[in-house]
Enzyme design. Structure first.
Site, PDB file in Angstrom:
ATOM      1  N   LEU A 159     -58.062  47.357 -35.096  1.00 12.97           N
ATOM      2  CA  LEU A 159     -58.805  48.287 -36.216  1.00 12.97           C
ATOM      3  C   LEU A 159     -59.432  49.526 -35.175  1.00 12.97           C
ATOM      4  O   LEU A 159     -59.680  50.664 -35.737  1.00 12.97           O
ATOM      5  CB  LEU A 159     -59.899  47.548 -36.750  1.00 12.97           C
ATOM      6  CG  LEU A 159     -59.536  46.589 -37.715  1.00 12.97           C
ATOM      7  CD1 LEU A 159     -60.899  45.558 -38.014  1.00 12.97           C
ATOM      8  CD2 LEU A 159     -59.127  47.200 -38.945  1.00 12.97           C
ATOM      9  N   GLY A 201     -63.233  50.166 -28.529  1.00 12.61           N
ATOM     10  CA  GLY A 201     -64.610  50.564 -28.128  1.00 12.61           C
ATOM     11  C   GLY A 201     -64.736  50.435 -26.564  1.00 12.61           C
ATOM     12  O   GLY A 201     -64.097  49.519 -26.132  1.00 12.61           O
ATOM     13  N   PHE A 233     -66.619  48.450 -25.551  1.00 14.89           N
ATOM     14  CA  PHE A 233     -66.825  46.950 -25.526  1.00 14.89           C
ATOM     15  C   PHE A 233     -65.416  46.003 -25.460  1.00 14.89           C
ATOM     16  O   PHE A 233     -65.489  45.076 -24.692  1.00 14.89           O
ATOM     17  CB  PHE A 233     -67.791  46.397 -26.723  1.00 14.89           C
ATOM     18  CG  PHE A 233     -67.763  45.011 -26.919  1.00 14.89           C
ATOM     19  CD1 PHE A 233     -68.700  44.309 -26.114  1.00 14.89           C
ATOM     20  CD2 PHE A 233     -66.964  44.303 -27.744  1.00 14.89           C
ATOM     21  CE1 PHE A 233     -68.967  43.020 -26.382  1.00 14.89           C
ATOM     22  CE2 PHE A 233     -67.237  42.878 -28.015  1.00 14.89           C
ATOM     23  CZ  PHE A 233     -68.116  42.264 -27.168  1.00 14.89           C
ATOM     24  N   GLY A 234     -64.492  46.545 -26.023  1.00 14.38           N
ATOM     25  CA  GLY A 234     -63.375  45.942 -25.985  1.00 14.38           C
ATOM     26  C   GLY A 234     -62.543  46.405 -27.203  1.00 14.38           C
ATOM     27  O   GLY A 234     -62.945  47.575 -27.981  1.00 14.38           O
ATOM     28  N   LYS A 235     -61.745  45.299 -27.637  1.00 12.82           N
ATOM     29  CA  LYS A 235     -60.853  46.000 -28.921  1.00 12.82           C
ATOM     30  C   LYS A 235     -61.378  45.163 -30.215  1.00 12.82           C
ATOM     31  O   LYS A 235     -61.845  44.004 -29.901  1.00 12.82           O
ATOM     32  CB  LYS A 235     -59.369  45.377 -28.530  1.00 12.82           C
ATOM     33  CG  LYS A 235     -58.745  46.222 -27.608  1.00 12.82           C
ATOM     34  CD  LYS A 235     -57.334  45.879 -27.380  1.00 12.82           C
ATOM     35  CE  LYS A 235     -56.668  46.870 -26.626  1.00 12.82           C
ATOM     36  NZ  LYS A 235     -55.328  46.466 -26.076  1.00 12.82           N
ATOM     37  N   VAL A 236     -61.417  45.811 -31.296  1.00 14.03           N
ATOM     38  CA  VAL A 236     -61.742  45.091 -32.660  1.00 14.03           C
ATOM     39  C   VAL A 236     -60.403  44.815 -33.540  1.00 14.03           C
ATOM     40  O   VAL A 236     -59.635  45.825 -33.641  1.00 14.03           O
ATOM     41  CB  VAL A 236     -62.688  46.146 -33.183  1.00 14.03           C
ATOM     42  CG1 VAL A 236     -63.417  45.201 -34.343  1.00 14.03           C
ATOM     43  CG2 VAL A 236     -63.808  46.371 -32.189  1.00 14.03           C
ATOM     44  N   ASP A 253     -81.262  53.275 -33.904  1.00 16.49           N
ATOM     45  CA  ASP A 253     -80.054  54.187 -33.861  1.00 16.49           C
ATOM     46  C   ASP A 253     -79.520  54.193 -35.334  1.00 16.49           C
ATOM     47  O   ASP A 253     -78.545  53.929 -35.600  1.00 16.49           O
ATOM     48  CB  ASP A 253     -79.069  53.702 -32.928  1.00 16.49           C
ATOM     49  CG  ASP A 253     -78.082  54.640 -32.469  1.00 16.49           C
ATOM     50  OD1 ASP A 253     -78.229  55.823 -32.740  1.00 16.49           O
ATOM     51  OD2 ASP A 253     -76.873  54.503 -31.985  1.00 16.49           O
TER      52      ASP A 253
END
Ligand SMILES: *[C@@H]1O[C@H](CO)[C@@H](O)[C@H](O)[C@H]1NC(C)=O
Ligand SMILES: *[C@@H]1O[C@H](CO)[C@@H](O)[C@H](O)[C@H]1NC(C)=O
Length: 884
Positions: A536, A539, A541-544, A655
């Site tokens: 999807l 980022g 952080f890693g993959k989604v 945020d």
């Protein structure tokens, strides 16, 4: 269910809960509590510190019949135990319980209306009897859930099982075709006598306090409301019996809701003479609601709760009191009258006169008679008493319980509510629930909820932008849930989330499922071994990945982080523990996680409609109608209010922006990405000093100047969101002339000049009721007040938006305004704004400002605008909790 084994980490998750609840269980119920998960295939569960047994493994005198079934709708918001399995009966069946000791018990029946096997949820009509008492008659769990806008619920009864033998019989209603009975869970908890304490006064409308009402010691009683007034939902670890106290906000009448407060930390609650501690746990007395400090205002109104009940029964109304607000030392300092159903129940209520001192808990019982049939409202109202000229013209209430007493034919059963015609419409966001007269309390309710700590998080943004598919089954899954999930965490009231249950039921103490653990193998299966076609987004952080769990019945977003160190694993677990306790209808929920082999994987709810921003501008999607926009704003405001309103800790999101407001398949707004969140002040501090973080365009100037964070910083950012929704342009657009770059500045300028309409989204022209527009614009303007103290609270924002929606709906209903953006009138989204050329990210330009503040991690500023994922920064917070 793929997760029968409890991994050590899940145990760790539950440990807080277990630690505090075990003593309560041991003390209060020994082994005499029965907790059955009906139809479950595993024999027992201990996930939440309570021992659930499958009814198939329970020692009944005679064999079990009925079929065990799994709920067709396996939703992440529904606790797995006991709700996702059921026992289904097509002919009458009795469970025979033999209790260790005779006497009064709470009998709790857990229901999750869903299709089971070949049975559709609408066909379930049945009766439940306990010995000679009718508890439910021709009952439809599905209608009940619809009426109360919950997915699942518990009905709590109290019976005097003096023989120690209890026959609980489920009978399908003969009057309906294909009818069947089902039950998800049964709980039996022995309790002391807390009903017949001998001092209930009958409310007659005539002489006050002249007739006492004796409750038959053998009678059956149903708990219909149990409210922790002025506080949050709590379960009752110390008092035992797993009672759940719901927060009272949704039941308050109108805008005059008084003020809430908590006890001074130096005061410890004790019970007045003659008041058994089993009456209610001390937590109930630690918070209260009073009318306010302004005597002249108080004299003008009644502090009123409205509670829907079945007409034709007697009700025991129990009011809990404890003076914790004023430094009152003698009688006649705070004196008020109590009205129930327009009748005077009590004159000269004087808590100090009753209890003797500050911090001493007491209660009063009143019995009211209702007549007629069907549903009616029970009103409880407080008003200052002036004839005695007390020092404070004010009233106070700490807790409120309503119990239904059986009628002369040994029955507690009411009628099913009428089916709600508006349930079937595909209107977004549960608007149905606001159409009744309880609109306001219902909206304000659900606001105040649990508490929490900090959270992890990783913007779901990128992934969400790509999520498009809307599945009918998902629509079904989240339909009808209004408000928070009834998630109450047994044994630790600080984590109890807002329990939105509802008329006629209590949300149950929640079993299990707080912190679901996934094995790496399960994650591999869910993502087809991290198949790139399911990707999807990516980022820092890693993959989604888009994943499917529970045999493909549920879609989730699976975020796979980069492997981490052992130290990281620990921090990760701690954070997950906190995050998993934050549940609200308007927050994106964390479903679970996996941390095998230093993998760090998070599993979230799947948000089918992506971010709010992608429906506003720079998009090919059709524009949202004004009503939809209002509803989304209200939802998001609810979510933020929930974060802000914890009694012990406040969560400041830090945020808030349109890419952090996600939309599920039903267009329900959910606040996401608590990555920058901070645990806010614990009572006494008024701010958290911190390094400035957040996204440009949304940043609170006060926070920026003083680097002190309060929840009002979120209110500021939310004000920007409101203007963004109205004007359909980015918070910052550097391609525009200088004075227009910042939406906050430009919109405020236009609002002050009275020309705000000129800059609003052209799609909305002529579609907003003028009064609604005014209210909305004023609300947004107030949110952007320069000083935090001058901004409204999120609760007030919710109220104002709700009011704006109400005006809009009235205007639409009366045909003055046509909402809904029709095809002919409206250009498609791709043409619909002048911002087409706007660069989607403005990250790098932040440096001009960054020199003036200490910036811990510059990548935060990459989240400036639309691409807003700042995972490294987010993660650094997780890794370094001390930094918070
Ligand atoms: C239960 O019923 C028995 C028999 O009437 C009575 O003696 C006992 O006091 C009752 N217990 C409670 C808790 O009401
Ligand atoms: C408060 O409620 C009582 C009883 O319903 C009613 O008589 C009274 O007029 C109310 N007072 C105000 C100020 O609304």
């Amino acid at each position: 269910m793929k997760n029968p084994v409890v991994p050590p980490c899940a145990l760790a998750c539950a440990s807080l809960i277990i630690l505090s609840v075990i003593p309560a269980i041991l003390a209060a119920d020994d082994n005499s509590t029965i907790l059955l998960s009906c139809g479950a295939s595993e024999s027992s569960f201990v996930l939440d510190g309570r021992n659930w047994t499958s009814d198939a493994d329970f020692n009944f005198a005679h064999p079990l019949s009925g079929e065990s079934a799994r709920a067709a709708r396996q939703s992440s918001s529904v606790p797995r135990v006991p709700y996702l399995t059921a026992r289904v009966f097509t002919s009458p069946f009795s469970y025979n319980f033999s209790l260790a000791v005779g006497g009064r018990v709470f009998l709790r029946l857990y229901f999750y209306p869903s299709d089971y096997g070949n049975h559709t949820s609408d066909d379930a009509f049945f009766s439940v009897t306990a010995d000679t008492f009718t508890l439910l008659h021709n009952f439809s769990a599905s209608l009940f859930a619809q009426n109360t806008t919950v997915d699942y619920f518990t009905r709590e009864f109290s019976l005097n099982v003096s023989t120690g033998i209890l026959n609980l019989t489920f009978s399908p209603s003969p009057t309906h075709n294909h009818s069947y009975a089902f039950i998800n869970g049964i709980e039996i908890v022995p309790i002391p006598d807390i009903f017949n304490l001998g001092n209930a006064m009958l409310v007659t409308g005539g002489d006050v306090n002249s007739i006492t009402y004796e409750i038959d010691p053998e009678s059956a009683i149903e708990t219909v409301y149990r409210l922790n007034v002025g506080g949050q939902a709590i379960t009752d670890p110390k008092g035992g019996f797993s009672r759940l106290w719901e927060d009272d906000t949704r039941y308050l009448l109108g805008a005059a809701v008084g003020v809430t407060f908590s006890k001074n930390p130096n005061v410890s609650i004790t019970y007045a003479r003659g008041v058994p501690s089993s009456i209610a746990p001390t937590e109930v007395y630690e918070t209260a609601r009073s009318m306010g400090l302004e005597a002249s205002v108080n004299l003008q109104y009644n502090l009123t709760w409205i509670l829907q009940v079945d007409a034709g029964f007697y009700y025991l109304v129990r009011l809990h009191f404890c003076e914790i607000q004023y430094p009152i030392t003698t009688t006649n300092q705070r004196v008020f009258d109590i009205f129930i159903n327009n009748q005077t129940a009590q004159r000269y209520a004087d808590v100090i006169a009753w209890s003797g001192n500050i911090g001493v808990a007491t209660y009063r019982d009143y019995v009211v008679i209702t007549t007629g049939s069907g549903q009616m409202d029970l009103w409880v109202a407080l008003h200052p008493q002036i004839t005695s000229q007390p020092e404070y013209y004010d009233a106070i209430l700490n807790g409120l319980e309503v119990f239904k007493l059986q009628n002369s034919s040994n029955s507690l059963a009411g009628f099913n509510p009428e089916p709600r015609s508006d349930q079937t419409s595909d209107s977004p966001n549960g608007s149905a629930s606001r159409k009744n007269h309880k609109a306001l309390p219902a909206i304000l309710g659900g606001l105040i909820g649990g508490v929490a700590f900090l959270l992890v998080a990783f913007g779901l943004i990128m992934l969400c932008r790509r999520w498009k598919k809307q599945k009918a089954e998902e629509a079904a899954t989240s339909e009808g849930t209004y408000g928070a999930l009834p998630l109450s965490l047994i044994g630790n009231s600080h984590f109890a989330a807002s329990a939105r249950t509802t008329t006629g039921s209590n949300a149950s103490p929640l079993p299990a499922n707080l912190c679901r653990y996934f094995s790496f193998e399960e994650i591999q299966t869910a993502t087809k071994d991290f198949d790139e076609s399911l990707l999807l987004g990516v980022g820092g952080f890693g993959k989604v990945y888009l994943g499917e769990i529970d045999d493909g019945t549920m879609k989730v977003a699976i975020k796979r982080g980069n492997p981490m160190s052992e130290q990281g694993v620990h921090e990760f677990q701690t954070e997950i523990e906190m995050l998993s306790k934050l549940r609200h209808r308007h927050l994106v929920s964390l479903i679970g996680y996996c941390e095998e082999n230093y993998e760090m994987i998070l599993v979230y709810d799947y948000m089918a409609h992506g971010t709010l921003r992608e429906h506003l501008y720079n998009t090919r999607k059709p524009p949202l109608s004004w009503k939809q926009r209002l509803e989304i704003c209200i939802g998001a405001a609810h979510g933020l209010h929930y974060l802000h309103s914890g009694a012990t800790y406040t969560i400041i999101h830090r945020d808030v922006k349109t890419t952090n407001i996600l939309l599920d398949a039903n267009w329900v707004a959910k606040v996401s990405d608590f990555g920058l969140s901070k645990a806010g002040p614990a009572m006494d501090d008024t701010h958290v000093s911190t390094v400035v973080k957040g996204s440009f365009g949304y940043l609170d100037p006060e926070y920026f100047r003083r680097q002190q964070l309060t929840e009002k910083s979120d209110v500021y950012s939310f004000g920007v969101v409101l203007f963004e929704v109205l004007c359909a342009r980015p918070a910052l657009n550097r391609t525009l002339p200088k004075e227009q770059v910042s939406l906050a500045d430009w919109a405020l300028h236009c609002q002050k000049k009275g020309v705000l309409e000129d800059i609003m989204d052209p799609c909305l022209k002529g579609r907003i009721a003028p009064q609604c527009f005014k209210k909305f614009a004023e609300t947004a303007e107030k949110c952007l007040a320069d000083l935090g103290a001058e901004r409204p609270s999120m609760g007030e924002v919710v109220w104002n938006l709700q009011f704006a929606l109400h005006i809009q709906e009235s205007a639409e209903n009366s045909g003055n305004i046509i909402d809904g953006i029709s095809d002919d009138a409206i250009p498609l989204g791709m043409f619909h704004k002048q911002d087409l050329n706007t660069p989607t990210t403005e990250s790098t330009t932040a440096t001009t400002i960054s020199s003036t503040v200490s910036i811990q991690d510059r990548s935060i500023f990459a989240s400036d605008d639309s691409q807003g994922l700042a995972p490294n920064a987010v993660f650094s917070e997780i890794m370094n909790p001390a930094g918070r």
